[in-house]
Design an enzyme around this catalytic site. Structure first.
Site, mmCIF file in Angstrom:
data_model
loop_
_atom_site.group_PDB
_atom_site.id
_atom_site.type_symbol
_atom_site.label_atom_id
_atom_site.label_comp_id
_atom_site.label_asym_id
_atom_site.label_seq_id
_atom_site.Cartn_x
_atom_site.Cartn_y
_atom_site.Cartn_z
ATOM 1 N N TRP A 227 21.730 42.502 44.580
ATOM 2 C CA TRP A 227 20.585 43.399 44.744
ATOM 3 C C TRP A 227 20.114 43.965 43.414
ATOM 4 C CZ3 TRP A 227 23.234 46.984 42.347
ATOM 5 C CH2 TRP A 227 24.602 47.151 42.643
ATOM 6 N N GLU A 490 36.372 44.536 48.608
ATOM 7 C CA GLU A 490 36.393 43.153 49.100
ATOM 8 C C GLU A 490 37.334 42.210 48.367
ATOM 9 O OE1 GLU A 490 32.245 41.962 49.495
ATOM 10 O OE2 GLU A 490 31.945 43.297 51.188
ATOM 11 N N GLU A 587 30.626 48.366 56.103
ATOM 12 C CA GLU A 587 29.484 47.643 55.522
ATOM 13 C C GLU A 587 28.886 46.718 56.557
ATOM 14 O OE1 GLU A 587 29.565 45.300 51.995
ATOM 15 O OE2 GLU A 587 30.599 46.816 50.812
#
Ligand code: NAG
Ligand code: NAG
Ligand code: NAG
Ligand code: NAG
Ligand code: NAG
Ligand code: NAG
Ligand code: NAG
Length: 916
Positions: A227, A490, A587
């Protein structure tokens, strides 16, 4: 020991730790005790000496000089700041966010840069026993020299550095020089020197980023993200100052409250970190005057830095006011005073803030479900976390003003959020961020800054990480808003599900490195430093179960344990069965484009099409632009105006509509799952969608655009995070409505369902359920009817012709929570939906601006836009089923009804089809 075991052990000890906050830059006074002997005889002389003995602080912030290696660029640069900001401010480069400038200015991060300043030191300062040169943040790899003498080097953006420089300082002018290395070349060099691959080597091509960011302790997203742009910054991103003193300098005060369950008594553990000139024994008095609690302790200081810890017991006869998350009570705070004295003379006097609250992460067996629960209990109350994920608010941290920070966090609570996760690929946020969260009652899930990668574990790396973690935990642990530490983003999942094609034979080596870094070092360190809140090794993780499996679970996404991240762009997001019924969703999300007014300043006319090279360039997620259209096309006809500009803005709109509706469906599913176990899954207690904010003007998963404008999703969040919410959905052939209640009190509510035809503003029929008891903090069904029966009972309705509006009412007919709706078919299949003629009138009165809308017919996704006039509507993106509706507008700068009226456009779904 698992978190679960630890939890029960803490409970059996009757001990739950709590925490509190330090007020930065507290008042600190020191006098030179060696002078005390003279005090009786020569008090006049002493008072002169006393003033001399005051510690001195000198800021070195402000204008420095900046040059590149050859000195061919030489210009003024603000500290705190970075090279990009300085070059832009001096007109050397254009706005780095304009069009393709991230690629054009790639060279900046490939250069070495030098910051220099000249400052004047007074005789008084130079006469101090000790002078510290403190860098609050250096980005990143640099050599520091003072008057031509090297005094140290830095390699970690997240550390504060101090150097004892008294002997290198001169009375008069001094030259301070910081030589930075290119972060990109440094990272590559570290990789080269490393004996084996530490993946990923480089980001995906679509991100147009730099490689090996995991080898440098720097904002990981600064080398690009899915992003965000690649702007590997360089500079002094926090302040620089001198601290000069004769006796001591208070580095940090960190009070952390503790609660003893068996005695129902509070105490405050206070860590006092002091840099002293010489060893001293004395006494320190701690007090919370408002709670009539005061105690003295021996204070022992060595020469250099010493940490003293004290436990102040709070007077049991006093009622302690607690800090509560937003929606559950006040955010009370107390003053903590710390005074140290010797022979009646005070030489340390500082004040800090202390907040009382407990936090537990509950992982325990659930009846009827395999696995373990995963939820937070604050002050003994189970609390559903509602909110989003926070990323850096700008690629150049120095350009994040306090107004920007306040506006974003206020926008979070205005959308009924009570929690944010500070994501592990950004930065440990500035103090002000956490202070605002404390004040607003926002709970912070704080990741440590490691994301989506494996990391090296060589000595130098471990060493700098340990220092980073120690400093950050000490800095942040006094904030009640921070309710959990999480080791990384993650990385357990990346290892478990093999994101990086690691050969099976090599996996144990990477697992060993993982455990070395996050468990043997970071977890141990955090738990030594802070027993007042839980620590999780990763997110997502199975928590206690991951530990059982050696810290890397076979499936860290298992919905029976811990938290889950879930993304799917191809499955139909209107079908809640698509989503995992997780214990906690930390998330999930969908992309959309920002509005035209946000893109306009960084683009040109020829960029304004969905297929332009600009649109492709700003999209950093593989196939992202097409994914949005495909997801939208499941339920909507895609815009087809023959006017290219209108086609572009309509397409931006449809991506926002798609995103809002998808995240609404998923969030409502999580919220209504809080009390149920279905097929062994459920008891969901958290919904944090990805992502709150944006780093630049580009498509992303955010609900707030760069610049602060709310997307359609953020307006939807205001409703879907409401404390009391009706949620409607279909399960096979049955229409159900649940009441979700996050309030503490029990309620008795009924669902009122109004059926509308797409073609008519007059309702077709209205149904009412019986009153149902809804206990505080639960989700229960209150309405259940076969869809066929519901439609047949409502005369002329079919799935394609009708839709449902519904709300909740108590016995007295008072509405609780927002009105919600449920579509019985995709809008593209709806029969009778017409293009609505909506007129708008803007007015100003005592309470501000209002827009009164009048519509000729039912209009889905009515979107009001006032271009670049900053502010937000009281609601937006709504389904209009009445002829009239009035919404307010909160302007964030002075404006007028005329200006708003000129800028206002109103779009609803049917406006994006056909010519014109
Ligand atoms: C320094 O900056 C100038 C001006 O942008 C540039 O031409 C030069 O290549 C840069 N690098 C060096 C090593 O001089
Ligand atoms: C930057 O500094 C490094 C280390 O001193 C050196 O190897 C490299 O050539 C320098 N790069 C430039 C562009 O001057
Ligand atoms: C908690 O209070 C009980 C009862 O007063 C006491 O025996 C115990 O030592 C306390 N625990 C701690 C850790 O202070
Ligand atoms: C506790 O508070 C009571 C009155 O509220 C006061 O009389 C007493 O001295 C206090 N105890 C301590 C240890 O400060
Ligand atoms: C839309 O409605 C307004 C007032 O309600 C009316 O004056 C106008 O003619 C209508 N426009 C169209 C295209 O029907
Ligand atoms: C809508 O507003 C107009 C003008 O204020 C009014 O005449 C009309 O009755 C309203 N309609 C409804 C359905 O409330
Ligand atoms: C645009 O799409 C709508 C809805 O699918 C359709 O009714 C209309 O005919 C299309 N118009 C053009 C110009 O293609």
């Amino acid at each position: 020991m698992t978190d679960l075991h630890k939890q029960s052990l803490l409970s059996s000890l009757g001990l739950v730790h709590v925490w509190s906050l330090e007020k930065p830059n507290t008042m600190t006074k020191a006098v030179n005790t060696s002078l005390l002997a003279f005090s009786c005889l020569f008090f006049v002389v002493l008072s002169l000496f006393l003033s001399v003995a005051e510690p001195q602080r000198q800021s070195l912030n402000g204008k420095w000089r900046l040059s590149n290696t050859s000195g061919s660029v030489c210009l003024p640069a603000e500290v705190p700041g970075c090279v990009h900001s300085a070059l832009q401010l001096q007109g050397f480069i254009q706005d780095p966010y304009f069009r393709f400038n991230d690629a054009v200015y790639r060279w900046i991060a490939l250069e070495n840069w030098t910051y220099t300043t000249t400052f004047t030191v007074s005789a008084v300062l130079r006469a101090k026993q000790k002078v510290l040169l403190i860098f609050e943040g250096v980005d990143t790899v640099a050599f520091i020299s003072l008057n031509g003498i090297t005094i140290g080097e830095t390699d970690n953006m997240f550390c504060e550095y101090d150097f004892s420089v008294r002997d290198q300082l001169k009375v008069g002018d001094n030259e301070l020089r910081v030589d930075f290395r290119s972060p990109v070349y440094y990272a590559a060099e570290r990789r080269k020197a490393h004996p084996y691959r530490v993946p990923p080597d480089c980001p995906p091509d679509v991100q147009r980023g730099e490689c090996h960011v995991n080898f440098i302790r720097k904002e990981q997203s600064s080398f690009s993200w899915d992003w965000g742009p690649s702007f590997p910054t360089t500079g002094l991103w926090r302040g620089v100052r001198l601290e000069a003193f004769d006796l001591l300098h208070v580095v940090q005060v960190s009070p952390v409250p503790l609660y003893n369950l068996s005695s129902s008594a509070w105490s405050v553990q206070v860590d006092l970190l002091v840099d002293a000139v010489q060893a001293t024994r004395s006494h320190v008095t701690l007090s919370v005057p408002e709670l009539e609690s005061e105690q003295s302790f021996p204070l022992e200081l060595l020469s250099g830095k010493t940490k003293n810890s004290f436990v102040l017991h709070i007077n049991a006869s006093r009622q302690v006011k607690l800090w509560w998350p937003r929606g559950y009570g006040d955010q009370s705070a107390y003053s903590l005073l710390i005074r140290a004295h010797q022979d009646g003379v005070v030489f340390l006097n500082t004040e800090s803030r202390v907040y009382f609250r407990t936090v537990e992460l509950v992982q325990e067996a659930i009846v009827g479900s395999p696995g373990l629960s995963f939820y937070f209990r604050i002050n003994g109350k189970p609390i559903f976390l509602k909110g989003s994920n926070w990323i850096p608010a700008h690629a150049f941290q120095d350009q994040i003003s306090s107004a920007v920070l306040k506006n974003l966090l206020q926008s979070a609570v205005d959308a009924n959020m009570n929690a944010l996760r500070v994501w592990g690929g950004g930065v440990y946020e500035q103090d002000l961020f956490y202070e605002i969260c404390d004040q607003l009652g926002i709970m912070v899930w704080q990741d440590l800054m490691f994301a989506c990668a494996m990391y090296p574990t060589e000595d130098q790396f471990i060493h700098t990480v340990r220092e980073e973690v120690l400093q950050q935990v000490r800095r942040l642990k006094s904030h009640p808003s921070v309710i959990i530490w999480s080791g990384n983003n993650e990385n357990e999942a990346a290892l478990a599900t093999d994101w990086f094609n690691i050969p099976a034979s090599q996996k144990p080596m990477y697992v060993k490195d993982y455990v070395t870094l996050y468990v043997d070092n970071i977890k141990k360190l955090v738990e030594e430093e802070d027993q007042s809140r839980p620590f999780l090794v990763s997110s997502p993780t199975n928590g206690a179960e991951s530990e059982q499996e050696g810290w890397v679970a076979a499936n860290p996404y298992d919905p029976h344990y811990g938290d889950v991240h879930f993304y799917s762009y191809s499955l139909d997001c209107w079908d809640w069965k698509t989503f995992p019924r997780a214990r906690f969703a930390s998330e999930y999300g969908f992309q959309s484009w920002p509005s035209f007014s946000t893109l306009q300043p960084v683009s040109r006319r020829d960029d304004w099409s969905y297929d332009s090279s600009f649109s492709a360039h700003r999209q950093h997620h593989e196939d992202g632009n097409q994914q949005m259209l495909r997801q939208a096309a499941i339920h909507f006809n895609l815009p087809n105006s023959t006017d290219p500009f209108k086609l572009f803005t309509d397409t931006l709109y449809i991506t926002q509509v798609m995103q809002a509706q998808c995240v609404k469906t998923q969030t409502e599913f999580y919220r209504r799952s809080r009390s149920e176990i279905v097929e062994g899954k459920g008891h969901t207690m958290g919904a944090l969608y990805w992502q709150l904010n944006d780093i630049w003007q580009a498509p992303s998963w955010s609900s707030i655009e760069f610049g602060g404008k709310w997307k359609l999703l953020h307006y939807f969040a205001q409703s879907f995070f409401a404390a009391v919410l009706p949620v409607g959905f279909e399960d096979d052939d049955t229409m159900l409505i649940y009441v979700v209640s996050d309030v503490l009190e029990d309620l008795k509510l009924r669902a009122v369902v109004t059926v509308y035809s797409w073609s008519d503003l007059n309702p077709v029929c209205t149904l009412r359920s019986n009153l149902h008891p809804v206990s505080g903090g639960s989700a229960v069904p209150v309405f259940k009817q076969l869809v066929a029966a519901l439609l047949a009972g409502c005369g002329r309705c079919t799935r394609l012709t009708c839709l449902l509006m519904f709300h909740l009412e108590d016995e007295g007919g008072i509405q609780h929570g927002p009105t919600n709706h449920h579509y019985m078919c995709s809008p593209k299949d709806a029969r009778g939906l017409q293009k609505a003629n909506i007129t708008a009138m803007v007015q100003e009165d005592d309470s501000g601006f209002s827009v009164t809308l009048r519509s000729s017919s039912v209009a889905p996704f009515v979107w009001l836009d006032v271009g670049n006039i900053p502010g937000r509507f009281t609601s937006n993106g709504f389904l209009m089923v009445s002829a009239n509706r009035t919404v307010g507008f909160h302007a964030w700068r002075p404006t007028s009804a005329a200006e708003l009226s000129n800028a206002l456009t109103v779009t609803s779904l049917m406006d994006v089809y056909g010519a014109g």
